[in-house]
Design a protein around this motif. Structure first.
Motif, PDB file in Angstrom:
ATOM      1  N   GLY A  95      -3.151  10.278 -10.144  1.00  7.37           N
ATOM      2  CA  GLY A  95      -3.837   9.006 -10.390  1.00  7.37           C
ATOM      3  C   GLY A  95      -3.320   7.844  -9.569  1.00  7.37           C
ATOM      4  O   GLY A  95      -4.082   6.975  -9.157  1.00  7.37           O
ATOM      5  N   THR A  98      -3.995   7.599  -3.545  1.00  8.86           N
ATOM      6  CA  THR A  98      -5.365   7.326  -3.114  1.00  8.86           C
ATOM      7  C   THR A  98      -6.180   8.620  -3.099  1.00  8.86           C
ATOM      8  O   THR A  98      -5.624   9.721  -3.159  1.00  8.86           O
ATOM      9  CB  THR A  98      -5.392   6.751  -1.686  1.00  8.86           C
ATOM     10  OG1 THR A  98      -4.819   7.723  -0.805  1.00  8.86           O
ATOM     11  CG2 THR A  98      -4.608   5.448  -1.602  1.00  8.86           C
ATOM     12  N   ARG A 133     -14.844   5.774  -1.217  1.00  7.15           N
ATOM     13  CA  ARG A 133     -13.737   5.449  -2.127  1.00  7.15           C
ATOM     14  C   ARG A 133     -12.391   5.948  -1.615  1.00  7.15           C
ATOM     15  O   ARG A 133     -11.413   5.954  -2.352  1.00  7.15           O
ATOM     16  CB  ARG A 133     -13.996   6.081  -3.514  1.00  7.15           C
ATOM     17  CG  ARG A 133     -15.318   5.735  -4.164  1.00  7.15           C
ATOM     18  CD  ARG A 133     -15.482   4.272  -4.501  1.00  7.15           C
ATOM     19  NE  ARG A 133     -14.335   3.697  -5.201  1.00  7.15           N
ATOM     20  CZ  ARG A 133     -14.276   3.552  -6.519  1.00  7.15           C
ATOM     21  NH1 ARG A 133     -15.261   3.931  -7.274  1.00  7.15           N
ATOM     22  NH2 ARG A 133     -13.211   3.010  -7.071  1.00  7.15           N
ATOM     23  N   SER A 136      -9.296   4.107  -2.423  1.00  2.00           N
ATOM     24  CA  SER A 136      -9.031   3.691  -3.811  1.00  2.00           C
ATOM     25  C   SER A 136      -8.041   4.632  -4.464  1.00  2.00           C
ATOM     26  O   SER A 136      -7.923   5.795  -4.090  1.00  2.00           O
ATOM     27  CB  SER A 136     -10.307   3.728  -4.666  1.00  2.00           C
ATOM     28  OG  SER A 136     -11.433   3.449  -3.922  1.00  2.00           O
ATOM     29  N   MET A 137      -7.373   4.103  -5.477  1.00  2.00           N
ATOM     30  CA  MET A 137      -6.519   4.960  -6.300  1.00  2.00           C
ATOM     31  C   MET A 137      -7.396   5.911  -7.091  1.00  2.00           C
ATOM     32  O   MET A 137      -8.391   5.499  -7.689  1.00  2.00           O
ATOM     33  CB  MET A 137      -5.760   4.100  -7.291  1.00  2.00           C
ATOM     34  CG  MET A 137      -4.716   3.274  -6.628  1.00  2.00           C
ATOM     35  SD  MET A 137      -3.089   3.763  -6.971  1.00  2.00           S
ATOM     36  CE  MET A 137      -2.521   2.299  -7.799  1.00  2.00           C
ATOM     37  N   GLY A 139      -6.938   7.224  -9.875  1.00  2.00           N
ATOM     38  CA  GLY A 139      -6.981   6.911 -11.298  1.00  2.00           C
ATOM     39  C   GLY A 139      -8.055   5.917 -11.675  1.00  2.00           C
ATOM     40  O   GLY A 139      -8.417   5.800 -12.838  1.00  2.00           O
ATOM     41  N   TYR A 140      -8.550   5.184 -10.676  1.00  2.00           N
ATOM     42  CA  TYR A 140      -9.558   4.170 -10.979  1.00  2.00           C
ATOM     43  C   TYR A 140     -10.987   4.642 -10.731  1.00  2.00           C
ATOM     44  O   TYR A 140     -11.930   3.890 -10.902  1.00  2.00           O
ATOM     45  CB  TYR A 140      -9.285   2.895 -10.160  1.00  2.00           C
ATOM     46  CG  TYR A 140      -7.988   2.227 -10.538  1.00  2.00           C
ATOM     47  CD1 TYR A 140      -7.617   2.108 -11.878  1.00  2.00           C
ATOM     48  CD2 TYR A 140      -7.122   1.724  -9.570  1.00  2.00           C
ATOM     49  CE1 TYR A 140      -6.427   1.513 -12.238  1.00  2.00           C
ATOM     50  CE2 TYR A 140      -5.927   1.116  -9.923  1.00  2.00           C
ATOM     51  CZ  TYR A 140      -5.584   1.010 -11.259  1.00  2.00           C
ATOM     52  OH  TYR A 140      -4.397   0.419 -11.613  1.00  2.00           O
ATOM     53  N   SER A 142     -14.534   6.704 -11.450  1.00  2.00           N
ATOM     54  CA  SER A 142     -15.271   7.019 -12.684  1.00  2.00           C
ATOM     55  C   SER A 142     -15.043   8.489 -13.028  1.00  2.00           C
ATOM     56  O   SER A 142     -14.589   9.266 -12.184  1.00  2.00           O
ATOM     57  CB  SER A 142     -16.759   6.765 -12.478  1.00  2.00           C
ATOM     58  OG  SER A 142     -17.302   7.806 -11.684  1.00  2.00           O
ATOM     59  N   GLN A 146     -14.071  11.400 -10.470  1.00  3.04           N
ATOM     60  CA  GLN A 146     -12.801  12.102 -10.615  1.00  3.04           C
ATOM     61  C   GLN A 146     -12.996  13.617 -10.589  1.00  3.04           C
ATOM     62  O   GLN A 146     -12.226  14.337  -9.968  1.00  3.04           O
ATOM     63  CB  GLN A 146     -12.110  11.697 -11.925  1.00  3.04           C
ATOM     64  CG  GLN A 146     -11.605  10.275 -11.883  1.00  3.04           C
ATOM     65  CD  GLN A 146     -10.561   9.990 -12.947  1.00  3.04           C
ATOM     66  OE1 GLN A 146     -10.189  10.858 -13.718  1.00  3.04           O
ATOM     67  NE2 GLN A 146     -10.080   8.756 -12.968  1.00  3.04           N
TER      68      GLN A 146
ATOM     69  N   VAL B 296      -1.259   5.209 -14.071  1.00  2.44           N
ATOM     70  CA  VAL B 296      -2.478   4.574 -13.572  1.00  2.44           C
ATOM     71  C   VAL B 296      -3.660   5.312 -14.170  1.00  2.44           C
ATOM     72  O   VAL B 296      -3.909   6.468 -13.874  1.00  2.44           O
ATOM     73  CB  VAL B 296      -2.553   4.647 -12.046  1.00  2.44           C
ATOM     74  CG1 VAL B 296      -3.865   4.058 -11.557  1.00  2.44           C
ATOM     75  CG2 VAL B 296      -1.386   3.927 -11.437  1.00  2.44           C
ATOM     76  N   GLU B 297      -4.341   4.649 -15.064  1.00  9.79           N
ATOM     77  CA  GLU B 297      -5.471   5.305 -15.701  1.00  9.79           C
ATOM     78  C   GLU B 297      -6.601   4.307 -15.849  1.00  9.79           C
ATOM     79  O   GLU B 297      -6.399   3.118 -16.016  1.00  9.79           O
ATOM     80  CB  GLU B 297      -5.059   5.813 -17.091  1.00  9.79           C
ATOM     81  CG  GLU B 297      -4.927   7.321 -17.138  1.00  9.79           C
ATOM     82  CD  GLU B 297      -4.196   7.752 -18.388  1.00  9.79           C
ATOM     83  OE1 GLU B 297      -4.217   7.000 -19.366  1.00  9.79           O
ATOM     84  OE2 GLU B 297      -3.604   8.842 -18.374  1.00  9.79           O
ATOM     85  N   ARG B 298      -7.786   4.826 -15.791  1.00  5.65           N
ATOM     86  CA  ARG B 298      -8.933   3.971 -15.961  1.00  5.65           C
ATOM     87  C   ARG B 298      -9.128   3.767 -17.453  1.00  5.65           C
ATOM     88  O   ARG B 298      -9.043   4.696 -18.240  1.00  5.65           O
ATOM     89  CB  ARG B 298     -10.160   4.669 -15.388  1.00  5.65           C
ATOM     90  CG  ARG B 298     -11.243   3.725 -14.985  1.00  5.65           C
ATOM     91  CD  ARG B 298     -12.171   4.478 -14.066  1.00  5.65           C
ATOM     92  NE  ARG B 298     -13.216   3.600 -13.584  1.00  5.65           N
ATOM     93  CZ  ARG B 298     -14.316   3.344 -14.252  1.00  5.65           C
ATOM     94  NH1 ARG B 298     -14.500   3.862 -15.451  1.00  5.65           N
ATOM     95  NH2 ARG B 298     -15.230   2.549 -13.744  1.00  5.65           N
TER      96      ARG B 298
END
Ligand SMILES: Nc1ncnc2c1ncn2[C@@H]1O[C@H](COP(=O)(O)OP(=O)(O)OP(=O)(O)O)[C@@H](O)[C@H]1O
Ligand SMILES: [Mg+2]
Lengths: 263, 299
Positions: A95, A98, A133, A136-137, A139-140, A142, A146, B296-298
């Protein structure tokens, strides 16, 4: 290409999670493995991919063969290099890394840079959203993104066999359908898929063959189309309850003694 | 003003030593969640080997440094291979006890080898040299400690960010099973962590030994590693930038309170506890330290 013979798996030397399972995944096929919670689906995948050891599990009987070669004693790294990649249940992305680093990690076992570049191109083709993306990390992302990244990460190793553990978990129906299509595309591209699912409808729509697992044993072993029509599968897995009861699969079987499962 | 600049410079230099020591702990903890209580003795062993290579075997500083780093890393890797590997899955307390055991073993080994004489500090230049600008002294040792720490950080950053095994280490720190599923061998990652940690400990130990311009050091060198604890906690146990920032912060706090405390109402030795007070304060506000991770989690 993959043959599992009379597999038995124990956790901590006492809990028999898998009790004599045999199954087969032919080249380029999609094979569905269905079963309720705790039936032993994830355990079978771990037994194939060599990840059991980190879980306190052990193969106590039977064998896993890949292209005719027994791989039961191989460690996970060697099995990945042979061409078997597993997408763990619950996605398990890195997560805090990147998207791109997750994909790079997936290519850890890749043979050479050319293979990695090819795999990367293929992943971007299958999942164009990941391209935008990529910084992006993970973990962020959707939930749907993911799951795509989790599959893409496994594909970075250019596997010939992909083990997918409940990819539809927690996704909206549209996304489940999309993932289903992706699975068909993956197998059309020459990678066989062993698909563990709770969503029997999705799994059986895209699979050629299906196995139903119950408390560590195979209770049904049929072409996917037949399973999709099977009364008990429809009742138990597709939510088409006759009486709306919470009957489990075992009691269903007892109620209909005329059916004999291949055991 | 001159005093202030002087203190900040000295604090920064000392903080860099702490940062190196803290990095050693953090790298191992990040990879394997083991707090290595033998880290202090890694400093001692590394520095001792470099000293022997320089003054007994008459090698130059840099060949001696390579040997020191090699021996210390090797001890780390072997310890991981032979002992810790068998402890996987045991309660953290058992693992901590084993690292304390290693600490005692290494200390005793060095005490026997030293045989009562203090070994000379292995440094490539005169530790008392330096220059001054406007009354502020810039000692060679302090400058070297700042420059070398910066280089070590840069090297680590490049390794972790751009190399295959660096990525493997970062991935393993987040999710071991997922990393194994990619074909990453956890044993290789652990060995790397212990090796890197041993190397950094050797470098930190040399600066600590040469710190006050001492021509020699004694076997209590390893215990000075304990001063890095507030630094690690302050920065967050599992954060590499945290180890560096925490180390520098503790160095500055230590030297600044030491410089200004004399005659103050807090008494003459307040600097000894100031780092711990700051650590406790930070923990009250941020339980994971300044940089420690929450996942780190959404949401
Ligand atoms: N690491 C473990 N240690 C001990 N027992 C385990 C472990 N993992 C699974 N089990 C047990 O083995 C059995 C099978 O678990 P498994 O995870 O394979 O089921 P599953 O079919 O994947 O279930 P789900 O659909 O909930 O993911 C369960 O009874 C479970 O409690
Ligand atoms: Mg499961």
């Amino acid at each position: 290409m993959l043959v599992v013979r009379e597999l038995e798996v124990m956790y901590q030397g006492v809990i028999a999670a898998v009790r004599g399972v045999s199954l087969e995944v032919p080249e380029q096929s999609v094979v569905a493995l269905l079963g309720a919670n705790g039936a032993g689906k994830s355990t079978i995948l771990r037994a194939i991919s060599g990840l059991l050891r980190g879980q306190g599990g052990r193969i106590t009987h039977g064998a896993v063969e890949y292209d005719g070669q027994p791989i039961t004693t191989f460690d996970a790294a060697r099995i990945v290099r042979l061409g078997i990649a597993q997408v763990l249940e619950g996605r398990r992305l890195f997560g805090a890394l990147t998207v791109e680093d997750n994909l790079r990690a997936g290519a850890f076992a890749a043979r050479d840079n050319a293979a990695t570049r090819r795999a990367y191109g293929r992943v971007m083709e299958l999942f164009p959203v990941l391209r935008d993306r990529r910084k992006s990390m993970a973990g962020y992302l959707s939930g749907g993104e993911q799951q795509m990244l989790a599959i893409g990460r496994a594909l970075m190793a250019s596997p010939k066999l992909l083990l997918l553990d409940e990819p539809s978990l927690g996704l909206a129906p549209v996304m489940v359908q999309h993932i289903g299509k992706i699975i068909s595309e993956i197998s059309a591209g020459g990678t066989a898929v062993l698909l563990v699912e709770q969503n029997a409808q999705m799994a059986l729509t895209h699979a050629t063959h299906g196995y139903v697992l119950e408390t560590g044993q195979v209770v049904l072993d049929q072409p996917a189309a037949d399973l999709l029509r099977d009364e008990s599968v429809r009742t138990f897995y597709l939510g088409l309850h006759e009486e709306g009861g919470r009957a489990n699969f075992a009691t269903l079987r007892q109620r209909r003694p005329e059916r004999r499962w291949a055991l | 003003m001159t005093t202030f600049i002087q203190l900040v410079f000295s604090g920064l230099a000392l903080g860099c030593d702490y940062a190196l020591i803290a990095l050693g702990f953090t790298i191992i903890f990040k990879a394997s969640e083991v707090i290595n209580f033998a880290q202090g003795e890694f400093l001692l062993v590394g520095t001792f080997v470099v000293s022997v290579a320089m003054f007994t075997w008459r090698l130059g500083f840099f060949p001696a440094l390579v040997i020191g780093i090699g021996v210390t890393s090797l001890i780390g890797v072997l310890f991981e291979r032979v002992v810790l590997r068998r402890m996987i899955g045991r309660p953290p307390f058992n693992i901590i006890m084993v690292t304390i055991g290693l600490d005692v073993l290494l200390l005793t080994g060095v005490i026997i080898l030293v045989g009562g004489r203090n070994p000379s500090s292995p440094v490539p230049f005169d530790t008392l040299s330096g220059f001054s600008i406007g009354g502020v002294e810039f000692g060679a040792n302090a400058i070297a400690s700042i420059v070398v720490t910066a280089l070590v950080c840069l090297g680590l950053y490049i390794f972790l960010r751009y190399t295959r095994y660096g990525l493997a280490m970062r991935a393993t720190a987040i999710d071991q099973e997922a990393a194994r599923a990619m074909g990453i061998k956890i044993s290789t990652v652990y060995a790397l962590a212990w090796g890197i940690s041993g190397a950094i400990a050797t470098i930190g130990g040399i600066f600590l030994a040469a710190g006050a311009g001492n021509p020699s050091f004694d076997v209590t060198l390893g215990q000075s590693a304990l001063v890095a604890f507030p630094a690690i906690i302050l920065g967050g146990l599992d954060s590499i930038p945290g180890a560096v920032v925490g180390g520098i912060a503790i160095g500055l706090i230590y030297v600044l309170t030491q410089g200004y405390e004399s005659g103050g109402f807090l008494g003459a030795n307040f600097h000894l506890i100031a780092p711990y007070l700051v650590m406790i304060l930070v923990l009250m506000i941020r339980p994971h330290g300044l940089f420690g991770t929450r996942k780190v989690e959404r949401v």
